[in-house]
Design a protein around this motif. Structure first.
Motif, PDB file in Angstrom:
ATOM      1  N   GLU A 153       0.826  -1.219   0.000  1.00 58.74           N
ATOM      2  CA  GLU A 153       0.000   0.000   0.000  1.00 58.74           C
ATOM      3  C   GLU A 153       0.859   1.266   0.000  1.00 58.74           C
ATOM      4  N   ARG A 154       2.180   1.096  -0.047  1.00 62.02           N
ATOM      5  CA  ARG A 154       3.056   2.279   0.038  1.00 62.02           C
ATOM      6  C   ARG A 154       2.788   3.271  -1.091  1.00 62.02           C
ATOM      7  N   ARG A 155       2.943   4.553  -0.763  1.00 63.85           N
ATOM      8  CA  ARG A 155       2.783   5.620  -1.744  1.00 63.85           C
ATOM      9  C   ARG A 155       4.126   6.224  -2.145  1.00 63.85           C
ATOM     10  N   GLY A 156       5.110   6.084  -1.271  1.00 66.01           N
ATOM     11  CA  GLY A 156       6.450   6.536  -1.626  1.00 66.01           C
ATOM     12  C   GLY A 156       6.483   7.995  -2.023  1.00 66.01           C
ATOM     13  N   SER A 157       7.285   8.292  -3.027  1.00 62.81           N
ATOM     14  CA  SER A 157       7.517   9.684  -3.403  1.00 62.81           C
ATOM     15  C   SER A 157       6.545  10.163  -4.478  1.00 62.81           C
ATOM     16  N   SER A 178       0.209   0.713  11.369  1.00 60.14           N
ATOM     17  CA  SER A 178      -0.363   1.976  11.850  1.00 60.14           C
ATOM     18  C   SER A 178       0.705   3.077  11.932  1.00 60.14           C
ATOM     19  N   LEU A 179       1.968   2.711  11.818  1.00 57.04           N
ATOM     20  CA  LEU A 179       3.037   3.726  11.842  1.00 57.04           C
ATOM     21  C   LEU A 179       3.118   4.405  10.475  1.00 57.04           C
ATOM     22  N   PRO A 180       3.609   5.650  10.456  1.00 57.99           N
ATOM     23  CA  PRO A 180       3.737   6.332   9.161  1.00 57.99           C
ATOM     24  C   PRO A 180       4.840   5.702   8.301  1.00 57.99           C
ATOM     25  N   GLU A 181       4.718   5.900   6.998  1.00 55.73           N
ATOM     26  CA  GLU A 181       5.742   5.446   6.075  1.00 55.73           C
ATOM     27  C   GLU A 181       7.088   6.042   6.512  1.00 55.73           C
ATOM     28  N   HIS A 182       8.144   5.279   6.368  1.00 53.29           N
ATOM     29  CA  HIS A 182       9.523   5.631   6.736  1.00 53.29           C
ATOM     30  C   HIS A 182       9.788   5.473   8.231  1.00 53.29           C
TER      31      HIS A 182
END
Lengths: 189, 563
Positions: B108-112, B336-340
Motif C-alpha cells: 500500500e506504500r505511496r512513496g515519493s 499503523s506507523l507512518p511510512e519511513h
C-alpha cells in the motif's frame, strides 16, 4: 637496477607503508623504523602485508602507484606548509609527517567532497583488507603463518580439511516471544 | 523440446544465431523464467555475465581470485554502493537465504509519487499463492530455536530484554547440511544453501535451456521480424576487465533479469537502437533502505543480564559462527506507523573485509573507521554483533549515462568497480535510518550489553545488498517502466523479472518477493511468447515435480494473461 630506480622503489615502499600504517597502525618493526610510526601495540597493516596486496595486479591499483606516491607526498608537503611543520628532507613527505598529522591528512583526503576521495578510499580499503582478510594470501597459509590481522581478530581455525564447521552453534532454547502477527508461513503479516 | 524458431539460417541473416527466448541473467528473475519457458516447450538461451561455479568450487578463502571475489560484485557509485551476485545463480549463490514475505502494508506504500506505488492487482493476498510456489520450489523452511545461532540467540534475548519480540526467519537453507561456517557469501560449499543451482536452474537445463556463463549483454536492438537482437561480450574468466570477443543472438522475446544494478544500464545503452525508454528506466532505484550497525558486546554483561552461556565458559564470542541472518525483530513492522518509520532489524554476519571496514569505533576521539581506535575494536571482533536495518527509503537513486561496458568501469580484475548510480538520501530516508539506529541502540545498549555504532556512509556512500526498483512495475506510466505484466512500456516482447521490477523498499529481505513476482509474471510472458509464434505452454510444476504450489495459483493464471 640503476641507483635512481632503487631510490624510487624505496620511496614507493616507504610511502605506501606509511599510508597503510595510518589506516591500521602497528608497532615499529625495528629501531629507527620511519614508515611505521609505532602508534599502536602489535603489528598493523604493514606487517600484515598491505604493500604486497596493494602491489598485486589483481587489486587494480598497481598501474596507478606512481601517482599515489607522488601525490601523497605532495599533499603531505602542502599539509606541512599549512601547519608550519618542517619535514626531514631525507624522507618522502608523508613518511616525514608525525603520526597525528598523517591521520589528519588522511581524514582530509578521504572526507566526502574531496576531489581525490575515491582514489584514497581505494588505497585505504586495500590497507584494511590486508589486515582484516590477508587477501594477498590463501587464508589457510595466512593462518598457518600466524598472520597478524587474522590472529588479532582471533579468527577460529578450520578443520583439518581446510573447511570451517561449527558443530556447537546454538543456545538451543527459546529466547524471545515471536511477534504475535507472524503468519503460518513464518513471515510478518 | 525446441521451438520452430531454433537453429541458424532462418530469418534475419544466415550467420546469426536464433532462439525463441533469450534470458539475460541467471538470478531469481532469469532462472525462474528460463525454467517455465523451457519446460513449456520454448528454446531458451540464458546469458550470464559471471562464471559458473558449483559445490566444491566454493572456497573458504579470502584470497583475491577465490570464489569470494569471483562470484560477486561491489560497484561503488555516487552516494550508493551496490553488492550483487556475479555468477550463474546470481544473488542466490552469494546471499544469506533469508526468505520472509513482505508485510501487507508494503503493497500500500505511496512513496515519493503521491499514489499507490504497486499495481492495483498486487497485494500480499494476491501474491501469497506465488510466494507459496517459490517456497515449494527452493524450498523455504521455517526455523525453530534449536536452529538459531549464538548471534541470533543473543539478538533475540536482547530484544526480549527490551520488552520486544524476535522471530527466527524463514530460510532457504537445509539445516541438516549446514555447518554454520558463515562462508555463505563465497558460495555454499556444502550445498546447504538452497540456491538456484539446486532447483530452478538444473530443471531449466533438463528442459533444454542452454546457459552460457561469462557472456555479458551490452545492449539490444530490433530485428526485422519484430524480435530483438541481443549483443554480448565474452568476458575473460579470470580478469573481468578483459573482453575476449563479442557476438549476437536473435530472439522472439527477451527476458531481462540482469539485476537492479545492471538491467536499467542495458536498457539505457539500448536506447539509440530501440528508441526512447520509459522515464522510469534507471530512476526510482531503492537500496531497500539498508544500513548496518555493529555492536561491540560486553561478554560479562551478556552473561549477567541475559543469562546466556555457551556451555564452554563463554557467554557469546561467536561472531564467526553461523549462517547470515537467523533472527529478526519485526516490532516496527506496524501498519499503523507512518511510512519511513517502519523497519525490521535483523541479526546478520558479514565476513571480515566487507564486514569490518565500514564499522566505526564507538566513542572514538580520532577517526572512527580507521586508525588506532578502530584497530582496538578489531581485537574484539569475535564479540561483534551486526544488526541489519531495512527501512522504507524514498526511491531516490538515479542512474547516469552507462559506462563503456557492463554496469561499471572495473577497477580490480574482479569484484570492485565504479558505476554511475547516484543516490542522495532524502529527509524521509534519513529519518528512517535515524529511528532504526535509535531502536538498535535502545535494545543493545540497555544495561550495558554493548556499545553500538552504525557503519559509516562517508566512505563508499550508503550501501545495499538488495538493489531494487530501477525498472519497476506499476499502473502509472509516468513512474513505472513496466506494466503489471512486467512488459517494458513501448517495447513489446521485452520483459523484466528481476529486483529492478519491485516498486520499492520492502522492509524485509527481498529475494522471496523478487522470486514470487517472477513466478507471477510467467503466465503473461508465456502467453506473449505464444503470440510471437513460440510453441510454448504455461503450467510447469515445481522444479522437483511437486504440484501443490501450481494448484494453489491455478485460479489466478487466467487473469494474469489478459491485457
Amino acid at each position: 637496477m640503476r641507483p635512481e630506480e632503487n631510490d624510487d622503489v624505496k620511496v614507493r615502499v616507504l610511502t605506501l607503508e606509511a599510508f597503510a600504517d595510518t589506516i591500521v597502525p602497528g608497532e615499529k618493526r625495528f629501531p629507527g623504523d620511519r614508515a611505521v610510526a609505532g602508534a599502536a601495540s602489535g603489528p598493523g597493516a604493514v606487517a600484515a602485508g598491505a604493500v604486497e596486496l596493494i602491489e598485486t595486479p589483481a587489486a587494480g591499483l598497481s598501474q596507478g602507484l606512481d601517482w599515489y606516491v607522488t601525490t601523497l607526498n605532495e599533499r603531505a608537503r602542502e599539509h606541512a606548509a599549512r601547519e608550519g611543520l618542517s619535514l626531514d628532507p631525507a624522507l618522502p613527505g608523508f613518511v616525514a609527517l608525525p603520526f597525528d598529522d598523517r591521520v589528519a591528512l588522511v581524514q582530509t583526503l578521504t572526507a566526502p567532497g574531496h576531489p581525490e576521495k575515491e582514489l584514497w578510499i581505494s588505497l585505504a580499503l586495500f590497507s584494511n583488507m590486508a589486515f582484516d582478510t590477508a587477501a594477498h594470501m590463501h587464508t589457510l597459509d595466512a593462518i598457518a603463518e600466524g598472520h597478524p590481522g587474522l590472529a588479532a581478530m582471533n579468527l577460529a581455525a578450520p578443520d583439518s580439511d581446510g573447511l570451517w564447521r561449527f558443530p556447537e552453534y546454538s543456545y538451543g532454547r527459546p529466547l524471545a516471544r515471536r511477534h504475535p502477527g507472524t503468519t503460518a508461513s513464518g513471515s510478518p503479516a | 523440446m525446441s521451438g520452430t524458431g531454433g537453429g541458424a539460417g532462418s530469418g534475419t541473416g544466415s550467420a546469426t544465431e536464433r532462439t525463441d527466448v533469450l534470458v539475460i541473467g541467471s538470478g531469481f528473475g532469469g532462472a525462474i523464467a528460463a525454467y517455465h519457458l523451457a519446460a513449456g516447450g520454448a528454446k531458451v538461451v540464458l546469458l550470464e555475465r559471471g562464471p559458473w561455479l558449483k559445490g566444491e568450487d566454493f572456497d573458504h578463502d579470502f584470497k583475491l581470485g577465490s570464489s569470494y571475489t569471483r562470484i560477486f560484485d561491489f560497484v561503488v557509485g555516487d552516494g550508493m554502493s551496490v553488492l550483487g551476485g556475479n555468477c550463474v545463480g546470481g544473488g542466490s549463490v552469494v546471499y544469506f537465504a533469508a526468505m520472509p514475505r513482505a508485510p501487507g502494508f508494503v503493497f500500500e506504500r505511496r512513496g515519493s509519487i503521491g499514489r499507490r506505488m504497486w499495481p492495483a492487482a498486487l497485494t500480499r493476498d494476491t501474491l501469497d499463492p506465488w510466494y507459496d510456489r517459490v517456497a515449494e520450489a527452493l524450498p523455504v523452511s521455517q526455523q525453530d530455536w534449536p536452529d538459531v545461532t549464538y548471534a541470533g540467540g543473543l539478538w533475540a534475548a536482547a530484544c526480549a530484554h527490551a520488552g520486544g519480540t524476535a522471530n527466527p526467519v524463514p530460510v532457504a537453507v537445509d539445516n541438516d547440511r549446514c555447518t554454520n561456517c558463515n562462508w555463505m557469501m563465497a558460495g555454499c560449499r556444502f550445498d546447504a544453501k538452497r540456491s538456484l543451482l539446486l532447483n530452478y536452474l538444473p530443471a531449466a537445463i533438463a528442459h533444454g535451456t542452454e546457459i552460457r556463463p561469462l557472456h555479458e549483454v551490452q545492449h539490444l536492438s530490433r530485428t526485422d521480424d519484430g524480435g530483438y537482437r541481443v549483443h554480448y561480450d565474452v568476458v575473460d574468466g579470470e580478469d573481468y576487465r578483459v573482453h575476449d570477443s563479442s557476438g549476437v543472438i536473435d530472439a522472439k522475446l527477451v527476458v531481462l533479469a540482469a539485476g537492479a544494478g545492471a538491467t536499467p544500464v542495458i536498457l539505457q545503452r539500448s536506447e539509440p537502437a530501440l528508441g526512447p525508454m520509459p522515464y522510469a528506466v534507471g530512476r526510482y532505484f531503492s537500496g531497500n533502505g539498508e544500513r548496518l550497525n555493529t555492536a561491540i558486546v560486553d561478554e560479562d554483561r551478556v552473561r549477567e543480564v541475559l543469562g546466556l552461556e555457551r556451555g564452554d565458559g563463554l557467554a557469546y564470542a561467536a561472531n564467526q559462527i553461523g549462517r547470515g541472518p537467523v533472527v529478526a525483530n519485526w516490532d516496527r513492522l506496524d501498519p499503523s506507523l507512518p511510512e519511513h518509520s517502519r523497519f525490521s532489524l535483523e541479526q546478520l554476519y558479514f565476513p571480515p573485509g566487507l564486514g569490518t571496514i565500514l564499522a566505526q569505533a564507538p566513542g572514538a576521539t580520532g577517526p572512527t573507521w580507521f586508525g588506532v581506535e578502530k584497530k582496538e575494536i578489531l581485537r574484539r571482533w569475535q564479540s561483534w554483533l551486526t544488526v541489519f536495518i531495512m527501512v522504507e527509503d524514498d526511491n531516490e537513486g538515479v542512474f547516469g549515462p552507462p559506462p563503456a561496458t557492463g554496469n561499471a568501469m572495473r577497477l580490480s580484475q574482479q569484484m570492485l568497480g565504479r558505476g554511475n548510480l547516484s543516490y542522495h538520501p532524502t529527509a524521509n530516508t534519513l529519518r528512517g535510518w535515524s529511528e532504526a539506529d535509535a531502536a538498535v541502540r535502545d535494545i543493545l545498549e540497555r544495561d550495558g550489553l554493548a556499545e553500538v555504532m552504525p557503519w559509516t556512509n562517508d566512505v563508499v556512500g550508503a550501501y545495499t545488498v538488495h538493489p531494487l526498483a530501477s525498472c519497476r512495475i506499476g499502473d502509472d506510466p509516468a513512474s513505472s517502466a513496466l506494466d503489471d505484466r512486467h512488459e517494458l512500456r513501448g517495447h513489446p516482447g521485452i520483459f523484466v523479472t528481476d529486483g529492478s521490477a519491485v516498486p520499492g523498499a520492502l522492509t524485509v529481505n527481498p529475494a522471496m518477493t523478487i522470486a514470487a513476482l517472477a513466478e507471477r509474471a510467467m503466465p503473461a510472458i508465456v502467453e506473449a511468447a505464444r503470440e510471437r509464434g513460440v510453441p510454448v505452454r504455461y503450467g510447469a510444476p515445481a522444479p522437483d515435480g511437486s504440484t501443490s504450489g501450481r494448484r494453489g495459483a491455478a485460479s489466478l493464471v487466467g487473469g494474469l494473461t489478459r491485457r
